[in-house]
Design an enzyme around this catalytic site. Structure first.
Site, PDB file in Angstrom:
ATOM      1  N   HIS A   1       0.751  -1.059   0.046  1.00  0.00           N
ATOM      2  CA  HIS A   1       0.111  -0.140   0.033  1.00  0.00           C
ATOM      3  C   HIS A   1       0.897   1.396  -0.058  1.00  0.00           C
ATOM      4  O   HIS A   1       1.894   1.118   0.877  1.00  0.00           O
ATOM      5  CB  HIS A   1      -0.861   0.038   1.255  1.00  0.00           C
ATOM      6  CG  HIS A   1      -1.941   0.883   1.282  1.00  0.00           C
ATOM      7  ND1 HIS A   1      -1.712   2.273   1.138  1.00  0.00           N
ATOM      8  CD2 HIS A   1      -3.208   0.733   1.118  1.00  0.00           C
ATOM      9  CE1 HIS A   1      -3.006   2.884   1.369  1.00  0.00           C
ATOM     10  NE2 HIS A   1      -3.906   2.021   1.068  1.00  0.00           N
TER      11      HIS A   1
ATOM     12  N   ARG B   1      -6.417  10.269  -0.207  1.00  0.00           N
ATOM     13  CA  ARG B   1      -6.341  10.793  -1.667  1.00  0.00           C
ATOM     14  C   ARG B   1      -7.650  10.995  -2.231  1.00  0.00           C
ATOM     15  O   ARG B   1      -7.901  11.744  -2.992  1.00  0.00           O
ATOM     16  CB  ARG B   1      -5.495  10.170  -2.434  1.00  0.00           C
ATOM     17  CG  ARG B   1      -3.958   9.927  -1.865  1.00  0.00           C
ATOM     18  CD  ARG B   1      -3.040   9.035  -2.541  1.00  0.00           C
ATOM     19  NE  ARG B   1      -3.133   7.799  -1.775  1.00  0.00           N
ATOM     20  CZ  ARG B   1      -3.291   6.462  -2.229  1.00  0.00           C
ATOM     21  NH1 ARG B   1      -3.203   6.546  -3.504  1.00  0.00           N
ATOM     22  NH2 ARG B   1      -3.300   5.532  -1.453  1.00  0.00           N
TER      23      ARG B   1
END
Lengths: 610, 254
Positions: free
Chosen positions: A236, A256
């Protein structure tokens, strides 16, 4: 001292995260007697840590979304190594699985029209993730737990399963010990479901807890099941990196999705330099366009602009951050800056309360005014037990697998949000089909006493060893080795070294001495986990060494590009050979139906190269 | 980096009567920057005592496994920073770590919380809609989403004097379960009525609103004001309000 309690159930489910609980609910609904066995206490499994959301094409936040687009995004994100049959089922069935959670009490965030709201995430064309702030996993596990405890399932908390018994290629039960009191148990089962999650604890920097030692994967392999795609581990892109004690803890992709920007030490928004050819048409190429997209999303409008490159798939973003660090443009503590502080403070605290809290408490950083420092962390394994796409049965008869323990849906890279929806979609199917199969069986098969005696001896062996190493030392060194040699960027030489090292770790694992008694003894538990960690690490290393290309979660420095004509079409399969050795093969899924092929981007398929 | 810290940790098991039996043992380890209490416990396991029992999972305040009493205060070990602990611990004194005292001991820092799991099963579950056709607004969601943040760490149970001192485990559900009951009672899709059981079986009347539970909640749930008091008010209206009683008699209210 070697008293064993024997239990009989139609269906025994190993693991009580999202997939295991959903399987238990379905199997009891079909009338089966169900035992659910979990290493932790109920409600503490890994699912509880999931943050961003569950992906399903509900079309609430953007009516242009549908299962076809979700199917296409999943296949594209997986670099076309997915089992397309699972991707189709997942895209079609996940919306009802989400609605069902709400029917059972989950409270996801709402749209202005009062429907389940959905947020943007990497690789998803439209806002698709049902969520509650950034604690969606907690919502999912609590909802399933509260439904499950009234379903009649019997819960065995803090038990570790050490062996699945087979007879003539068929699973007939398992052996477990109680971690709290050290008692020994045999479960006779007509069918068994593995819902044991993942393996990322094999790496030093990971987002996983102590539970993620890969025992579920290993149990299946030892029982003779075929394992697939084990080279594909998802790093990740955004784990915490500072202070050292929190290194690896997840920072949700939701940051994000809500407009978080990635910058390097030169204040450059570097993701614009890393957009792969296959994604170029869909992503903004200027900061102003990216910002306009975010503004449209904040204003609740349907997006007309292209998405910011921070929302590229995880494999791409992780490698980009890694490259920036290597190029000397890393943040103060060797990561990248992730900044959401430009958004309204109130919004940040409402949409990302967990992240606000986590950074404030653990790093002394206020994310409403300061950037976070982030870096890649081992997060998920796309590989796992090979299953029938419809029933989730493994290649061992009467043994099923679902969730992260199974492979197929995600191919070479999983999209964020597709895991939570995977759990409930295929958890349900595994519960349904395992219960159906059990209903057709008359009784339980006898488990040979000699096999029970053998596994008991092996389980108690660490107590007979004196003066050996502390198991924690062996585990810590194994994790360091995997981080260094089988990490985010791999090379042939290091992979070969890793295989040698793993032989040493296997030997050291057999000599550790934890001391103490059988009562809640973490040293003993850890001593017993080492065999699984070694075999899982070996699978990953072997498959990574064979795949001489870079694709999704697997990157080879010595083969830096994808090889579409060869590797782009084959999956690795690992199984135990006749003399107990690990055997690797390569195989292809059946050809995709034309109507599904039409949904994909023709240029991605590279058929001209055939 | 490099500074030593000494922890005085409870080590022991229950005796034949089930009472805690053990001793406080000192361990000294070297600290690293940014450590939390749980890191020190892990360091002790690695360097000194592999068999030291302690529960943990997420290490980020999301699962509620590593509850303990640090310097006498119930808290999550994973969210308690050593920099804060150093400040509060008198110079030259060790940091005290004990298991939650309200629950029966299993071993060392691990306690038996099966009471909570058994009690949870007795709560009437949500009665939701039969079809997929509901709709509710964010403000209705907000009311219960606070309760959904509960991580079942049981620190509220540990600190509640009704349970900790008076041991009314058979008569009183405790803060965690009033949070669950409030969640169900205020849930926009639920059609059940649990007020009678909240009053009788779950004994909400024992709570005298000292707010200790709210103080220790690591999820920041305002347990007392938003869960317990509204439930108490509903019970007063339902069972003790004379005007409501008359209204019910003459059919103005259900």
């Amino acid at each position: 001292m070697t008293d064993v309690t024997t239990h009989e159930y139609d269906v025994v489910i190993i693991g009580a995260g999202g997939a295991g609980l959903r399987a238990a609910i379905e199997a009891t609904r079909k009338g089966a007697t169900v035992a659910i066995i979990c290493k932790s206490m109920l409600g503490k499994a890994h699912t509880v840590m999931a943050e961003g959301g569950a992906a399903a094409a509900l079309g609430n936040a953007d009516p242009r979304d549908n299962w076809q687009t979700h199917f296409r995004d999943t296949m594209k994100g997986g670099k076309y190594l997915n089992d397309w049959r699972m991707a189709e089922i997942h895209a079609k069935e996940s919306p009802d699985r989400i609605r069902e959670l709400e029917q059972w009490g989950a409270i996801f965030d709402r749209t202005p029209a009062g429907l389940t709201n959905q947020r943007n995430f990497g690789g998803h064309t439209y806002p698709r993730l049902a969520h509650i702030g950034d604690a969606t996993g907690l919502e999912m596990i609590r909802t399933l737990q509260e439904r499950g405890i009234h379903s009649g399932m019997e819960v065995f908390m803090e038990y570790t399963v050490r062996k699945i018994f087979t007879n003539d290629g068929k699973a007939i039960g398992c052996f477990a010990y109680n971690r709290a009191d050290g008692t020994l148990h045999v479960f006779k089962a007509k069918t068994t479901v593995l819902a044991t999650g993942g393996i990322t604890r094999c790496w030093e920097v990971c987002s996983g807890s102590w539970e993620y030692t890969g025992e579920g994967h290993a149990l299946a392999y030892w029982a003779g099941a075929e394992m697939g795609d084990m080279e594909f581990v998802q790093f990740h892109p955004t784990g915490m990196i500072w202070p050292p004690s929190v290194k690896g803890i997840l920072v949700t992709e939701g940051v994000r999705g809500e407009g978080g920007m990635l910058r390097n030490s030169e204040d450059n928004r570097f993701m614009f330099n890393y957009v792969p050819e296959m994604y170029k048409p869909e992503f903004a190429d200027t900061e102003s366009e990216a910002l306009e997209w975010v503004q449209e999303v904040i204003d609740g409008k349907l997006a007309t602009k292209r998405r910011p490159p921070e929302l590229l798939t995880r494999d791409v973003v992780a490698k980009a951050i890694n490259s920036e660090i290597k190029a000397g443009r890393g943040s103060e503590h060797g990561g990248a800056y992730l900044d959401i502080s430009w958004r309204d403070e109130e919004d940040v605290r409402k949409k990302l309360p967990g992240m606000y809290h986590q950074f404030k408490e653990l790093a002394g950083v206020d994310i409403t005014t300061q950037p976070m420092e982030v870096g890649p962390t081992a997060h998920y394994v796309m590989g796992g037990v090979k299953v029938d796409p419809l029933t989730q049965e493994t290649t061992v008869q009467c043994l099923y697998a679902a969730g992260e323990a199974a492979t197929g849906l995600h191919g070479a890279n999983r999209l964020g949000g597709n895991s939570l929806s995977d759990l409930i979609t295929f958890g349900k199917r595994s519960g349904e089909y395992s219960a159906k199969a059990a209903a057709e069986m008359d009784g339980w098969e006898e488990i040979p006493q000699s096999e029970i005696d053998d596994i008991i001896a092996e389980t108690l062996a660490p107590f007979n060893r004196k003066g050996g190493e502390n198991p924690a030392t062996v585990v810590n060194e194994l994790r360091k080795m995997m981080q260094e040699k089988v990490g985010i960027i791999r090379t042939k030489d290091l992979l070969i070294e890793a295989l040698d090292d793993l032989n040493d770790f296997a030997a050291r694992g057999k000599t550790t001495s934890p001391g103490g008694s059988r009562i809640y003894n973490p040293g003993w538990h850890q001593a017993l986990e080492i065999d699984a960690m070694v075999d899982i690490s070996r699978m990953c290393t072997m498959a990574a060494l064979a795949r001489e290309e870079s694709r999704g979660g697997h990157t080879r420095e010595d083969f830096p590009t994808p090889n579409h004509s060869h590797w782009g079409k084959i999956n690795s399969v690992i199984m135990m050979g006749e003399s107990g050795e690990m055997v690797l093969e390569h195989r292809t899924y059946p050809p995709m139906r034309d109507d599904l092929k039409d949904l994909l981007d023709a240029s991605d398929l590279h058929e001209e190269e055939e | 980096m490099g500074k030593d810290v000494t922890f005085r940790v409870f080590r022991g098991e229950p005796d034949e009567d089930g009472d805690s039996c053990g001793e406080m043992v000192d361990y000294t380890v070297e600290m690293d920057e940014g450590m939390v209490v749980l890191d020190v416990i892990h360091q002790i396991q690695t360097e000194h005592a592999p068999d030291l029992s302690c529960r943990w999972n997420c290490k980020a305040g999301k699962c509620g496994s590593c509850s303990a009493e640090v310097n006498g205060k119930p808290r999550l070990m994973c969210m308690t920073r050593m920099s804060d602990i150093e400040e509060e611990t008198p110079a030259g004194q060790p940091v005290l770590v004990k298991p939650m005292q309200a629950f029966p001991l299993t071993k060392d820092l691990v306690v038996d919380v099966s009471w909570a799991y058994e009690l949870n099963k007795t709560i009437t579950p949500l009665a939701g809609p039969a079809e997929f056709d509901w709709n509710f607004q964010q403000n209705e969601a907000d009311r219960v989403q606070e309760f959904r943040a509960c991580i079942e760490c049981m620190l509220c149970i540990d600190t509640c004097h009704v349970l900790r001192e008076h041991k009314l485990f058979d008569e009183f559900a405790g803060p965690r379960f009033f949070v669950r009951l409030a969640n169900l009672e205020m849930h926009p899709l639920d059609t059940e009525d649990r007020l009678a059981s909240i009053k009788d079986e779950y004994g909400i009347g024992y709570c005298n609103i000292t707010r200790c539970c709210t103080d220790v909640c690591p999820a920041g749930i305002n347990i007392t004001d938003n869960a317990i008091i509204p439930l108490k008010e509903r019970i007063v209206t339902e069972y003790y309000d004379p005007i409501a009683w008359v209204a019910k008699k003459i059919g103005l209210r259900k």
